[in-house]
Design a protein around this motif. Structure first.
Motif, PDB file in Angstrom:
ATOM      1  N   GLY A 110       0.820  -1.205   0.000  1.00  0.00           N
ATOM      2  CA  GLY A 110       0.000   0.000   0.000  1.00  0.00           C
ATOM      3  C   GLY A 110       0.849   1.248   0.000  1.00  0.00           C
ATOM      4  N   ILE A 111       0.261   2.367   0.427  1.00  0.00           N
ATOM      5  CA  ILE A 111       0.944   3.658   0.367  1.00  0.00           C
ATOM      6  C   ILE A 111       1.842   3.856   1.578  1.00  0.00           C
ATOM      7  CG2 ILE A 111      -0.896   4.738  -0.982  1.00  0.00           C
ATOM      8  CD1 ILE A 111      -1.935   5.985   1.583  1.00  0.00           C
ATOM      9  N   PRO A 112       2.903   4.680   1.457  1.00  0.00           N
ATOM     10  CA  PRO A 112       3.793   4.935   2.584  1.00  0.00           C
ATOM     11  C   PRO A 112       3.080   5.719   3.679  1.00  0.00           C
ATOM     12  CG  PRO A 112       4.322   6.380   0.749  1.00  0.00           C
ATOM     13  CD  PRO A 112       3.330   5.374   0.243  1.00  0.00           C
ATOM     14  N   THR A 113       3.574   5.590   4.899  1.00  0.00           N
ATOM     15  CA  THR A 113       2.930   6.258   6.033  1.00  0.00           C
ATOM     16  C   THR A 113       3.426   7.677   6.212  1.00  0.00           C
ATOM     17  OG1 THR A 113       4.611   5.359   7.526  1.00  0.00           O
ATOM     18  CG2 THR A 113       2.599   4.075   7.236  1.00  0.00           C
ATOM     19  N   GLY A 114       4.565   8.009   5.623  1.00  0.00           N
ATOM     20  CA  GLY A 114       5.124   9.345   5.763  1.00  0.00           C
ATOM     21  C   GLY A 114       5.346  10.003   4.425  1.00  0.00           C
ATOM     22  N   SER A 115       5.760  11.272   4.452  1.00  0.00           N
ATOM     23  CA  SER A 115       5.998  11.982   3.211  1.00  0.00           C
ATOM     24  C   SER A 115       7.294  12.780   3.252  1.00  0.00           C
ATOM     25  CB  SER A 115       4.829  12.934   2.915  1.00  0.00           C
ATOM     26  OG  SER A 115       4.658  13.854   3.983  1.00  0.00           O
ATOM     27  N   VAL A 116       8.092  12.584   4.295  1.00  0.00           N
ATOM     28  CA  VAL A 116       9.355  13.301   4.420  1.00  0.00           C
ATOM     29  C   VAL A 116      10.394  12.605   3.553  1.00  0.00           C
ATOM     30  CG1 VAL A 116      11.176  14.031   5.982  1.00  0.00           C
ATOM     31  CG2 VAL A 116       8.795  14.019   6.765  1.00  0.00           C
ATOM     32  N   THR A 117      11.113  13.382   2.748  1.00  0.00           N
ATOM     33  CA  THR A 117      12.079  12.796   1.850  1.00  0.00           C
ATOM     34  C   THR A 117      13.214  12.134   2.634  1.00  0.00           C
ATOM     35  OG1 THR A 117      13.642  13.224   0.066  1.00  0.00           O
ATOM     36  CG2 THR A 117      13.268  15.017   1.635  1.00  0.00           C
ATOM     37  N   PRO A 118      13.505  10.867   2.346  1.00  0.00           N
ATOM     38  CA  PRO A 118      14.543  10.157   3.095  1.00  0.00           C
ATOM     39  C   PRO A 118      15.952  10.449   2.583  1.00  0.00           C
ATOM     40  CG  PRO A 118      13.495   8.666   1.546  1.00  0.00           C
ATOM     41  CD  PRO A 118      12.789   9.974   1.428  1.00  0.00           C
ATOM     42  N   TYR A 119      16.057  10.998   1.370  1.00  0.00           N
ATOM     43  CA  TYR A 119      17.357  11.289   0.774  1.00  0.00           C
ATOM     44  C   TYR A 119      17.309  12.653   0.088  1.00  0.00           C
ATOM     45  CZ  TYR A 119      17.744   6.213   1.287  1.00  0.00           C
ATOM     46  OH  TYR A 119      17.747   4.938   1.781  1.00  0.00           O
ATOM     47  N   GLU A 120      18.436  13.325   0.055  1.00  0.00           N
ATOM     48  CA  GLU A 120      18.463  14.661  -0.528  1.00  0.00           C
ATOM     49  C   GLU A 120      18.253  14.658  -2.042  1.00  0.00           C
ATOM     50  OE1 GLU A 120      23.321  15.207  -0.958  1.00  0.00           O
ATOM     51  OE2 GLU A 120      22.305  15.962   0.826  1.00  0.00           O
ATOM     52  N   ASP A 121      18.485  13.510  -2.686  1.00  0.00           N
ATOM     53  CA  ASP A 121      18.280  13.433  -4.132  1.00  0.00           C
ATOM     54  C   ASP A 121      16.987  12.714  -4.508  1.00  0.00           C
ATOM     55  OD1 ASP A 121      19.121  10.965  -3.293  1.00  0.00           O
ATOM     56  OD2 ASP A 121      20.666  10.703  -4.822  1.00  0.00           O
ATOM     57  N   VAL A 122      16.081  12.561  -3.548  1.00  0.00           N
ATOM     58  CA  VAL A 122      14.741  12.004  -3.794  1.00  0.00           C
ATOM     59  C   VAL A 122      13.731  13.028  -3.304  1.00  0.00           C
ATOM     60  CG1 VAL A 122      13.124  10.146  -3.275  1.00  0.00           C
ATOM     61  CG2 VAL A 122      15.556   9.621  -3.558  1.00  0.00           C
ATOM     62  N   GLN A 123      13.162  13.758  -4.236  1.00  0.00           N
ATOM     63  CA  GLN A 123      12.298  14.875  -3.879  1.00  0.00           C
ATOM     64  C   GLN A 123      10.849  14.634  -4.303  1.00  0.00           C
ATOM     65  OE1 GLN A 123      13.273  17.518  -2.062  1.00  0.00           O
ATOM     66  NE2 GLN A 123      15.310  16.569  -1.926  1.00  0.00           N
TER      67      GLN A 123
END
Length: 242
Positions: A110-123
């Motif tokens: 299903g969908i992820p529980t968060g929306s904070v980018t885990p990496y600086e090159d994944v926006q």
């Protein structure tokens, strides 16, 4: 399934309807015959609308390829897709983002529980943002650095072993204590120490094999053909598909 069905098609798949994308997507399923009637058992994390269909897929560029049966089965089940014009491009390298997307699709969490980018090159806004966020949450990206994921970089075979081993841990799949000797691969010394046990586990479970009789090619790029093969083998080992 209908009582008058004498057998299940060779290439069939079960699909979950995604209300957000308005598309059908892979869902784990197995066939079983009960009192002479074919049934399909679906394993899903959501309560959705489902479809079981004869979904034969053939690609013109895998007809004589070593991966043909795996690629066609993976495509029939919705695990992989072609590149257009009836082709699959089996020898093309798979990027980190592409493999992550396919693996997350296979797990069907299903969908992820968060929306904070885990990496600086994944926006946010990148086509792979949600799947990378989810893979990070599930603990599948142990090979990546703390700050950069490098989504467009080809995924190496030892990195693929790391991701697949993480799935085995995530799903708590049983593992025998049998020890597998890797000395038969003359290039096994090239495996990063952090990935050695992951490679050993993949070979023990027969999810991955060498690229030759005595080579594993740990630093080599994962191909689209290899991706289709390991997805089928992983899901079969897990008991999620036939």
């Amino acid at each position: 399934m209908p009582k008058n069905m004498g057998s299940m098609p060779e290439q069939w798949g079960a699909f979950r309807y995604n209300e957000t994308t308005k598309k059908f997507e892979f869902v784990a399923s197995k066939k079983v015959q009960i009192n002479g009637v074919w049934n399909v058992i679906i394993s899903s994390y959501s309560n959705s609308a489902y479809l079981v269909a004869d979904h034969a897929v053939n690609f013109t560029d895998v007809q004589k390829h070593w991966s043909q049966s795996f690629v066609q089965l993976a495509a029939a089940k919705g695990l992989v897709e072609g590149v257009g014009d009836g082709k699959y491009n089996p020898n093309k390298a798979v990027t980190r983002a592409e493999f992550t997307a396919m693996l997350v699709r296979a797990l069907g969490r299903g969908i992820p529980t968060g929306s904070v980018t885990p990496y600086e090159d994944v926006q946010p806004g990148a086509w792979y943002f949600d799947v990378v966020v989810q893979a990070k949450e599930l603990g599948l990206l142990g090979f990546a650095s703390d700050k950069r994921f490098m989504p467009d970089q080809p995924l190496t075979r030892e990195e693929m072993a790391s991701m697949l081993a993480a799935v085995i841990t995530l799903e708590k799949l049983p593992i025998t204590k049998e020890f597998i000797n890797l000395n038969g691969y003359k290039d096994i010394g090239n495996v990063d120490a952090a990935f050695l046990e992951n490679v050993r586990l993949m070979i023990k479970l027969k999810i991955m094999t060498g690229t030759g009789a005595d080579t594993f090619d740990p630093k080599g790029a994962t191909t689209r053909a290899q991706a289709a093969v390991v997805f089928i083998r992983l899901l079969q080992v897990a008991g999620w598909i036939d």
